[in-house]
Design an enzyme around this catalytic site. Sequence first.
Site, short mmCIF file in Angstrom:
data_model
loop_
_atom_site.label_atom_id
_atom_site.label_comp_id
_atom_site.label_asym_id
_atom_site.label_seq_id
_atom_site.Cartn_x
_atom_site.Cartn_y
_atom_site.Cartn_z
N ASP A 19 0.23 -0.30 0.76
CA ASP A 19 -1.00 0.43 0.51
C ASP A 19 -0.62 1.65 -0.32
O ASP A 19 0.56 1.99 -0.43
CB ASP A 19 -1.63 0.84 1.85
CG ASP A 19 -2.92 1.60 1.68
OD1 ASP A 19 -3.64 1.34 0.71
OD2 ASP A 19 -3.19 2.47 2.52
N ASP A 21 -2.84 5.04 -0.56
CA ASP A 21 -3.23 6.30 0.06
C ASP A 21 -2.60 6.47 1.43
O ASP A 21 -2.72 5.60 2.30
CB ASP A 21 -4.76 6.38 0.17
CG ASP A 21 -5.42 6.36 -1.19
OD1 ASP A 21 -5.11 7.23 -2.01
OD2 ASP A 21 -6.24 5.45 -1.45
N ASP A 174 -19.02 9.19 2.04
CA ASP A 174 -18.99 8.16 1.01
C ASP A 174 -19.38 8.74 -0.35
O ASP A 174 -18.78 8.40 -1.38
CB ASP A 174 -19.95 7.02 1.38
CG ASP A 174 -19.44 6.20 2.56
OD1 ASP A 174 -18.23 6.28 2.87
OD2 ASP A 174 -20.26 5.50 3.20
N LYS A 183 -11.95 13.11 -5.91
CA LYS A 183 -10.80 12.50 -6.60
C LYS A 183 -10.39 13.32 -7.82
O LYS A 183 -9.20 13.48 -8.09
CB LYS A 183 -11.15 11.06 -7.00
CG LYS A 183 -11.26 10.12 -5.82
CD LYS A 183 -11.59 8.70 -6.25
CE LYS A 183 -11.65 7.77 -5.05
NZ LYS A 183 -12.02 6.38 -5.44
N ASN A 219 -7.31 0.18 -1.85
CA ASN A 219 -8.77 0.23 -1.96
C ASN A 219 -9.23 1.17 -3.06
O ASN A 219 -10.41 1.18 -3.43
CB ASN A 219 -9.39 0.66 -0.63
CG ASN A 219 -9.44 -0.46 0.38
OD1 ASN A 219 -9.09 -1.60 0.09
ND2 ASN A 219 -9.86 -0.16 1.60
N LYS A 281 -10.25 -3.60 1.50
CA LYS A 281 -9.75 -3.92 2.85
C LYS A 281 -10.69 -3.29 3.88
O LYS A 281 -11.18 -2.18 3.64
CB LYS A 281 -8.33 -3.37 3.01
CG LYS A 281 -7.29 -4.03 2.11
CD LYS A 281 -5.93 -3.36 2.24
CE LYS A 281 -5.94 -1.96 1.67
NZ LYS A 281 -4.62 -1.32 1.70
N ARG A 445 0.61 -3.41 19.89
CA ARG A 445 0.16 -4.80 19.72
C ARG A 445 0.34 -5.32 18.30
O ARG A 445 0.68 -6.48 18.10
CB ARG A 445 -1.31 -4.92 20.13
CG ARG A 445 -1.57 -4.80 21.62
CD ARG A 445 -3.06 -4.91 21.91
NE ARG A 445 -3.60 -6.21 21.52
CZ ARG A 445 -4.90 -6.48 21.44
NH1 ARG A 445 -5.80 -5.53 21.70
NH2 ARG A 445 -5.32 -7.69 21.09
#
Length: 578
Positions: A19, A21, A174, A183, A219, A281, A445
């Site tokens: 990934d 970030d 968002d 950004k 992403n 994702k 897990r």
Amino acid sequence: RVFVNRSLRLDKIKYYGFDMDYTLAVYKSPEYECLNFNQVVKRMVDIGYPEDLLKFEYDPSFPVRGLWFDRTFGNLLKVDPYGNILVCVHGFHFMSAAEISELYPNKFIQAQPNDDRIYVLNTLFNLPETYLLACLIDYLTNSPESVVEKTGVRIGDVFMSYISIHNDVRAAIDWVHIKGSMKQETVDNMDKYVVKEPKIPMLLHRMREAGAKVFLVTNSDYWYTEKVMTYLFDYPHGPTDTNGYIPNKRPTIKQTGKMKDDSPWRPWKSYFDAIIVDARKPLFFGEGTPLRKVDCETGKLALGSYIGRMQPNTVYCGGNSELLSEIMGAKGKDVLYVGDHIFGDILKSKKSHGWRTFLVVPELAQELHVWTDKQDLFSRLQNFDHLLADVYRELDSRHKEIPDISSLQKAIKEVTHEMDMSYGMMGSLFRSGSRQTYFANQVIRFADLYATSFINLMYYPFSYFFRAPHVLMPHESTVSHDTKFEPESPMATRARPWESNMATRGRSWSVEPDISSPRGRLTQAATLPCVDGHKIRPMLPRQITHTHDEDDDSEESLPSEEDTMDPASAEATQVAEK
């Protein structure tokens, strides 16, 4: 250090996935969270929330990953793996056990699969969101004109449910990340917000040099990925040298005078065999989206779905993990995927394709600091356990008196609270006192390996065998091996004698009636009882047939029982069985 939940051999890994970030690109804390928090607050004010919110300042000591937000009652919850509530906070108010029980019978809550009541704050991006929810709810519930109700706040003729407040926060987040200047602000101030790790090019180069393929699945969109990755790989020299010199690390005497950092510079794309942006994702690990080629000059997407082989120095958009695996020729356990998102990166890749997983947990540095620095607190808790055991040592079911342990219980609670506060207001990421958190259970897990940074892999050879430690249950961790323990259970022993003498392996064992045991006892017999030529019990396995480690499928098997017998004994055994 790299910590191990399930054994893994690096020499079996043929593909390393990353990934971007908070994995390759680590954002500086708390600077980046402050930027995120301030921009979301400004957006909330722009859509109509009170300007007083602009007075709030981000406090990094409050939030912790893995909390649940109860959208019905507006509470932040820290829970154990089973839904038992460990901490409950409404705004800035830490609720008492009695207050919790009023809302949650038995201090318990269960997240239902198709119910959106619970929102899990799993990622590092969720830290500012966690604190903002607390700020908003505390401000609205304590305003003079507010009337607090069970599921929201009424101000005059307006009712604001906690669900609507959370929806507004999510929409603002968002907007900030997609349409806002978040950004751009990051790109304009890389030195302030992004950690530039000089070992990244070298480690990726070594992975490919060892014969593995390396891919990136993020992403983030292409524009942002290009800016961040260019910054991370912006060095005047190449990834490595002939002496194994590591930047920012003092060279040894042998290296002095021979260091070479004049290998040619390479663009960041050359370190990867496949690059996918806008992966979306966790959808990427399911049905995904069409895989499309990106024009690196314009950022525009090519028409149609791409179905060819991955090309070097090329960027793709979308797709899904199944298509990526098919194109690259990757199989489940051949892949080690590295990410920071316990759900979007780790859980989904593990469940959907059986990829091996490496979870990046930056908070681990502070967790280990408290674990070692506050050793006296842990020692005091162990001492209290011994004192508690001493109180009951001479008591059994005949005794009617109840010993007074209230002072001891109070001392345990006080020391445990002091220990919890050493981590932050919400306590440890992994536990509350002696109880594991929901987040800790998810790590155990689904993360095969975990560490503060994937860079820690640099200090292990690519042939390394990460072997998981034994996970002890209470009956194992509290009983010493020196203890002589004789079973008093009516259950017959399930163990069969393991004979080291090869000559005696032709003998068989059968159960004969025994008056003292309803299940009989094991006795050695010269022959194996049969019915119509069929065995009536299984042979004791002499080969390795049980799975002991995740990567033990290549272990050499012990010779079978019949293989180790001399021909005469083997023939005698076969005759006896017939």
